[in-house]
Each structure stands twice: as C-alpha cells, then as structure tokens.
Design an enzyme around this catalytic site. Structure first.
Site: not given
Length: 262
Positions: A43, A113, A147
C-alpha cells in the site's frame, strides 16, 4: 491450473516517489525473470504515509503510476497488482488507489480504498472509495482490497461472492498489530474459499515500523508462503484446481441466507 505469484515486500522511502518508482520497476523485472505470472506490491508505495505532504507528492490522476506500471508489465510480460498509491484528482481530492495491469500493459481494474484508517489519520486527508474491484488476470477471477478493508468481512463477501478465486490485499500494516494481520488474512481466505495474496511493507516511517509477514494463504487457511521480515521477492504457486475440492463439500455461498443479513 497453476498460477505463480510474486510478493514484492519492499521498503518504502517516505516522501520520495522517484526512488520508490525505481524500486518497483526493478522488482517487476526480477519477478518476471523468475517466471511469475503476477507481481503484487504493498500500500501507498509511491509516497508512504506522508499525508501532510500530499499536495506536493500525490500522483496527478495516477498518471506517473499508470505509465510506470503499464510499461513495466508490457516490457516484462507480467501482470501487476500495483499495490496502492496516493493520487489527486480534479478538485484537489486525494485517494488511496490500486491499479491492476495485465501482462500486455492494459489497465484491467482500479480500486479506491473504501475503509479509511483513523488511527493513522487517513480519514483526515483522503476520500473514501465507493466501489469494489473485481477483475481477471490471465483468466483468473480476482478481487483486490487495501489494508484496513481486511477488518470488514462483509465488504470482502460483497465482492468475493462474484466468484473471486484469488483475493489480493495490499497494506502498510504496523508491527504491533501483525498477529491480527495474520489471523484476519487466514479468516478471509477460509470464509470466502479463495486464495489470499496479502502484501505488507517493511521498514519505518516517522511514526510506525513495519515488519512484513506478507502471506499467501490457500482456501483452507494454510500458509503457502510467508515473506518473513526482510525486503525482497517471495514466490508461491497457486493450484487453482484446489478450489473445486474445497468448495464442493462446503458450499458456503449457496448456503448463505441473504434474506436475513443483506
């Protein structure tokens, strides 16, 4: 059918995009030389979590990242799940974005995200995405997440129920919570009956340390590969024929009760 993945567990130079683009380009070359079908990065690899400097560092419309990954994929004939990078778009809004390229350098998917991590102040600087990422690489149905998404099984199920055989998770997951990382990666593989390729970084930034432990996990939760705590490439062979063996006796998607919880 087998599918060889390369996990690129890299150290990210905080606030130094040019240096990070060089690292990623070289890792693509090395993965291709080793015969990998796809290479996967962690990431926010272009900038690290230099959130207060995004005005200077973020990639405008992802242009540099797209050019770099497309060229690297085409020149080396390898697919790339491009981790994620800090991007900026019209209106000055910042995103944490994944780009996926096939082995011919074609963009096959992207993802912003969805779940922003307040503990690292991500929600103060970055806009949340609103759509999932489902794509194919070399004929393999796949999905990608970033994540903190890992803590939301309902989000994984929403996307995975489209038929994902391989799930990619790219992260900057700090050392103090690495045991939770390992447990959650295994859980997402088991409950979605899919291979999970989860790539974390190593190194340090201004506030956190990262100790890797990128994982490749099979649909039963068995660890096929653990990258340990050092920077470098780790390889794993995915035997996609195993999916039939796992999904046949326990058809969790068929047995769902969406009338109760969707």
């Amino acid at each position: 059918m087998t599918f060889k993945v390369a996990v690129a567990q890299i150290d990210i130079a905080l606030g130094e995009p040019d240096r990070n683009y060089q690292t990623v380009t070289q890792a693509v070359k090395d993965a291709a030389k080793a015969g990998a079908d796809v290479v996967v990065f962690p990431e926010m690899w272009n900038t690290g979590y230099a959130l207060t400097e995004l005005a200077r560092l973020a990639d405008q419309d992802g242009w540099q990242t797209k050019q770099t990954l497309s060229r690297a994929a085409k020149e080396n004939q390898i697919a790339i799940v491009g981790g994620s990078v800090a991007t900026v778009r019209a209106g000055g809004q910042y995103y944490n974005t994944t780009y996926i390229y096939d082995q011919n350098g074609n963009l096959t998917g992207s993802y912003d995200k969805v779940h922003l991590f307040g503990l690292m102040h991500e929600d103060e600087f970055i806009q949340a995405g609103s759509q999932g990422s489902f794509f194919e690489l070399k004929g393999v149905k796949s999905a990608s997440f970033i994540c903190y998404d890992l803590r939301f099984p309902e989000w994984f199920r929403t996307v995975a129920k489209q038929g994902a055989d391989v799930i990619y998770v790219v992260a900057e997951w700090p050392t103090p919570r690495i045991e939770q990382w390992e447990a959650l990666v295994k859980a997402r593989a088991i409950e979605n009956q899919a291979f999970v390729v989860a790539v974390n970084r190593v190194g340090h930034d201004a506030e956190n340390s990262y100790n890797g432990h990128s994982l490749v996990v099979d649909p039963l939760g068995n660890v096929i590969a653990d990258a340990g705590e050092k920077a470098g490439l780790t390889f794993a062979e995915l035997d996609l024929d195993e999916l039939k063996t796992v999904r046949g006796p326990i058809p969790v998607f068929k047995d769902r009760r969406p009338d109760l919880y969707d």
